[in-house]
Design an enzyme around this catalytic site. Structure first.
Site, mmCIF file in Angstrom:
data_model
loop_
_atom_site.group_PDB
_atom_site.id
_atom_site.type_symbol
_atom_site.label_atom_id
_atom_site.label_comp_id
_atom_site.label_asym_id
_atom_site.label_seq_id
_atom_site.Cartn_x
_atom_site.Cartn_y
_atom_site.Cartn_z
ATOM 1 N N ASN A 114 -10.231 -5.058 -4.074
ATOM 2 C CA ASN A 114 -8.903 -4.689 -4.586
ATOM 3 C C ASN A 114 -8.466 -5.727 -5.640
ATOM 4 O OD1 ASN A 114 -8.532 -6.845 -2.823
ATOM 5 N ND2 ASN A 114 -6.415 -6.255 -2.503
ATOM 6 N N CYS A 173 -6.465 -8.365 -5.931
ATOM 7 C CA CYS A 173 -6.413 -9.832 -5.740
ATOM 8 C C CYS A 173 -7.643 -10.373 -5.037
ATOM 9 C CB CYS A 173 -5.128 -10.200 -5.023
ATOM 10 S SG CYS A 173 -3.680 -9.608 -5.909
ATOM 11 N N GLU A 202 -9.055 -9.885 -2.019
ATOM 12 C CA GLU A 202 -9.186 -10.133 -0.583
ATOM 13 C C GLU A 202 -9.758 -8.951 0.187
ATOM 14 O OE1 GLU A 202 -6.437 -9.729 -2.220
ATOM 15 O OE2 GLU A 202 -4.949 -8.556 -1.128
HETATM 16 N N1 UDP Z 1 -0.589 -5.284 -5.244
HETATM 17 C C1 UDP Z 1 -0.353 -4.444 -6.321
HETATM 18 N N2 UDP Z 1 0.621 -4.751 -7.250
HETATM 19 C C2 UDP Z 1 1.357 -5.885 -7.151
HETATM 20 C C3 UDP Z 1 1.126 -6.758 -6.063
HETATM 21 C C4 UDP Z 1 0.150 -6.426 -5.127
HETATM 22 O O1 UDP Z 1 -1.015 -3.420 -6.447
HETATM 23 O O2 UDP Z 1 2.230 -6.115 -8.025
HETATM 24 C C5 UDP Z 1 -1.650 -4.956 -4.230
HETATM 25 C C6 UDP Z 1 -3.006 -5.538 -4.573
HETATM 26 O O3 UDP Z 1 -4.028 -4.718 -4.056
HETATM 27 C C7 UDP Z 1 -2.980 -6.856 -3.829
HETATM 28 C C8 UDP Z 1 -2.327 -6.406 -2.547
HETATM 29 O O4 UDP Z 1 -1.316 -5.490 -2.984
HETATM 30 O O5 UDP Z 1 -4.257 -7.390 -3.693
HETATM 31 C C9 UDP Z 1 -1.715 -7.482 -1.714
HETATM 32 O O6 UDP Z 1 -0.893 -8.319 -2.509
HETATM 33 P P1 UDP Z 1 0.306 -9.125 -1.873
HETATM 34 O O7 UDP Z 1 -0.116 -9.596 -0.527
HETATM 35 O O8 UDP Z 1 0.769 -10.150 -2.851
HETATM 36 O O9 UDP Z 1 1.404 -7.963 -1.736
HETATM 37 P P2 UDP Z 1 2.809 -7.882 -0.991
HETATM 38 O O10 UDP Z 1 2.594 -6.986 0.184
HETATM 39 O O11 UDP Z 1 3.269 -9.253 -0.643
HETATM 40 O O12 UDP Z 1 3.699 -7.222 -2.007
#
Ligand code: UDP
Length: 585
Positions: free
Chosen positions: A282, A284, A286
């Site tokens: 994905n 980022c 992970e």
């Molecule tokens: N993600 C996305 N757009 C964003 C931020 C996150 O699509 O602006 C997706 C992406 O797959 C990323 C995952 O959400 O790897 C997890 O990111 P994060 O944990 O920062 O998301 P949160 O749930 O805190 O918004």
């Protein structure tokens, strides 16, 4: 969908100011006029009650849905666990797409390429991020049979994905995030490595080069390696592996891109190899996934299990309770989620992957007074994550008893190895928790604090100023808190240089990202990776004066320590960055 009725005795949410700003901008349901029609209490109840309702599908369930809704609500609003953003935004709404992570295949034909653009657009609209491997595309200037012309190659098609993403803003304010991956033995690899040379190019993408074991061995031996055209499987030139590696390192030093992923290692941990090969993660990094697979994530806030009187200062019983509830929550999310493509629904239901991880790790270490850059912290990381994995698996086994194992279990590596049966093909992932950590008011993922007091640029120029509460409390305890001191720390971000004002004991514990030697960033990532089914989101933050050699060492250490990939970022190497200390903002 109708608003769920709030139980009369529901405890209203106590929320921090920054969280309220983020939630009201992006997360609350909005009416026709664009104004929020719910508050935080209603939002968390919407999520808790709709996810708990899935329980009713399972006659052997051990918990009534009403009880579970209360437990989910308390779990989230006590900031002990949060599901990924799309679940908070869309659970219990008509959209109903609840996963953050998707991987789409990009086939070597115009139809397949534009299918992928369209599918990505649909996913971005629903709040998810997409990863793609471009490794199947024939290289630039290869012949195109149907037209007699020549192909334009992965990098030129990447531009189309980037532009399409630009146009589709997620939920009105959040742009789609993408990962673009190319195998190191693709003939266009040099163009790909250089593609983000100009700042702003491909700004909706993270790029990663997929490194193979053969390539790493060729780097070690300073040998050439073959480039293979994917459409003919024939060799199309050779490159010196060390030179390619050096170019990669230099570009990452310049701009942070590209990162690297170790593809063979990722596939060694593929739980269902008979369903296909993993080509991408994905955005980022992970979450490695099969083509058309999606995964929903959730994170336990470790800052909330600090218990000085317990073994190692951690309330293990409470952590166990949180993990078991969280796994049930995330498994229910799979049933509740509606995907934009039937193929995705099928893949997701087949493997039922979930990604339970942690956030607030640096905050826990602060409370325990253990420096992040210490062997003690690395050992505790292993102990905590081993516990999360073991208890996560126990919870998934329990769900398998109640609901059956994931449908592809019989052909999975777990069946082969006599593990399980599990309800989920993967259970653990460590996410960046960029937004979740703001909502929960904790440090993000397993990252150290970026600064003890800092300004955060989020969402269209909005600026949030934050001081770490554990640091502030420690200063007061030691009797050295003063407004003047706080201001000077806010300007510097770090207390490393403040030997004259602060006792050593505080300076050692309250370290921030750039005080930490790269080796400890890597050791921490590797410690968590050891007990993580999927991968770990971690950025090795480096000061502006870090050298190309530093980056090379980090990439090499990541390889040797068993990480699945690594991302570096050198402070100030781009003119716009998300986190900055007072001095540079
Ligand atoms: N993600 C996305 N757009 C964003 C931020 C996150 O699509 O602006 C997706 C992406 O797959 C990323 C995952 O959400 O790897 C997890 O990111 P994060 O944990 O920062 O998301 P949160 O749930 O805190 O918004």
């Amino acid at each position: 969908m109708a608003e769920p009725t709030l139980p009369a005795d529901l405890k209203p949410v106590e929320i921090n100011t920054n969280a309220e700003i983020v939630l009201s901008k992006r997360y609350y349901r909005k009416g026709g006029d664009g104004k929020p029609v719910e508050n935080s209490t209603q939002m968390f109840w919407r999520v808790a009650s709709s996810i708990a309702e899935e329980e009713n599908k399972y006659p052997k369930s051990t918990v009534p849905a009403e009880t579970l809704a209360r437990q989910f609500y308390d779990l989230m609003t006590e900031w002990k666990f949060l599901p990924n953003s799309p679940t908070l935004m869309n659970a219990g709404t008509d959209l109903g797409q609840l996963s953050a992570c998707f991987v789409l295949p990009v086939g070597d034909s115009i139809e397949e390429i534009f299918d992928a653009v369209k599918f990505a657009a649909m996913i971005h609209k629903s709040g998810g991020g997409t990863g793609f491997s471009f490794s199947r595309l024939r290289p630039k200037e290869a012949r195109v049979g149907s037209t007699g012309g020549v192909a334009s190659g992965p990098v030129s098609f990447l531009r189309i994905f980037n532009t399409a993403t630009e146009q589709i803003k997620q939920g009105g304010t959040r742009r789609g995030a993408n990962m673009g991956i190319l195998r190191v033995d693709h003939p266009d690899i040099l163009e790909f490595i250089r593609a983000k040379e100009r700042e702003g190019e491909f700004n909706n993408f993270n790029f990663s080069v997929a490194l193979t074991e053969d390539f790493m061995k060729a780097v070690e031996k300073n040998e050439e390696y073959p480039l293979i055209a994917p459409h003919t499987k024939r060799e199309r030139g050779r490159l010196n592996a060390r030179e390619v590696f050096e170019l990669l390192v230099r570009k990452a030093w310049e701009s942070g891109d590209p990162g690297i992923v170790f593809l063979d290692r990722i596939n060694r941990d593929n739980p269902t190899p008979t369903l296909g090969e993993i080509e991408s993660t994905n955005p980022c990094g992970e979450q490695p996934l099969l083509p058309y697979e999606a995964c929903n994530l959730g994170s336990v806030n470790l800052a909330k299990v600090f218990a000085p009187e317990k073994d190692a200062g951690v309330d293990w019983d409470e952590l166990r309770r949180i993990i078991h509830l969280a796994v049930r929550f995330l498994d229910n999310v799979i049933d509740a989620s509606q995907f934009p493509l039937e193929r995705i629904t099928e893949m997701v239901r087949m493997n039922r992957k979930i990604g339970l991880g942690v956030m607030g790790w640096a905050d826990l270490l602060y409370q325990l007074r253990i420096p992040y850059n210490s062997q003690e912290a690395v050992h505790l990381a292993e102990r905590v994550m081993e516990f999360v994995l073991e208890e996560g698996r126990a919870a998934s086994r329990q769900l398998a008893k109640e609901r059956g194992e994931f449908p592809a279990y019989a052909e999975s590596v777990y069946a082969e190895r006599g593990l399980g049966p599990f309800r989920n093909a993967t259970i653990t992932t460590i996410a960046p928790t960029g937004t979740l950590s703001i909502i929960a008011g904790c440090s993000s993922g397993i990252e150290p604090l970026f600064a003890l007091s800092f300004a955060r640029n989020v969402m269209d120029g909005e600026r949030l100023v934050e001081t770490n509460p554990y640091f502030e409390a420690a200063l007061r305890e030691e009797g050295c808190w003063s407004q003047k001191l706080m201001e000077s720390i806010a300007a510097k971000g770090s207390v490393r240089q403040m030997a004259d004002i602060l006792p050593d004991s505080l300076r050692k514990v309250f370290v921030t990202a750039m005080d930490i030697e790269p080796v400890y960033h890597l050791k921490m990532q590797a410690a968590f990776q050891q007990y993580t089914d999927n991968a770990v989101s971690k950025t090795v933050n480096l000061p502006h004066d870090a050298t190309v050699d530093d980056i090379r060492n980090i990439y090499w250490m990541a390889y040797e320590q068993g990480c699945k990939g690594v991302t570096v970022y050198r402070d100030g190497c781009l003119s716009s960055q998300v986190l900055c200390t007072g001095d540079s903002s």
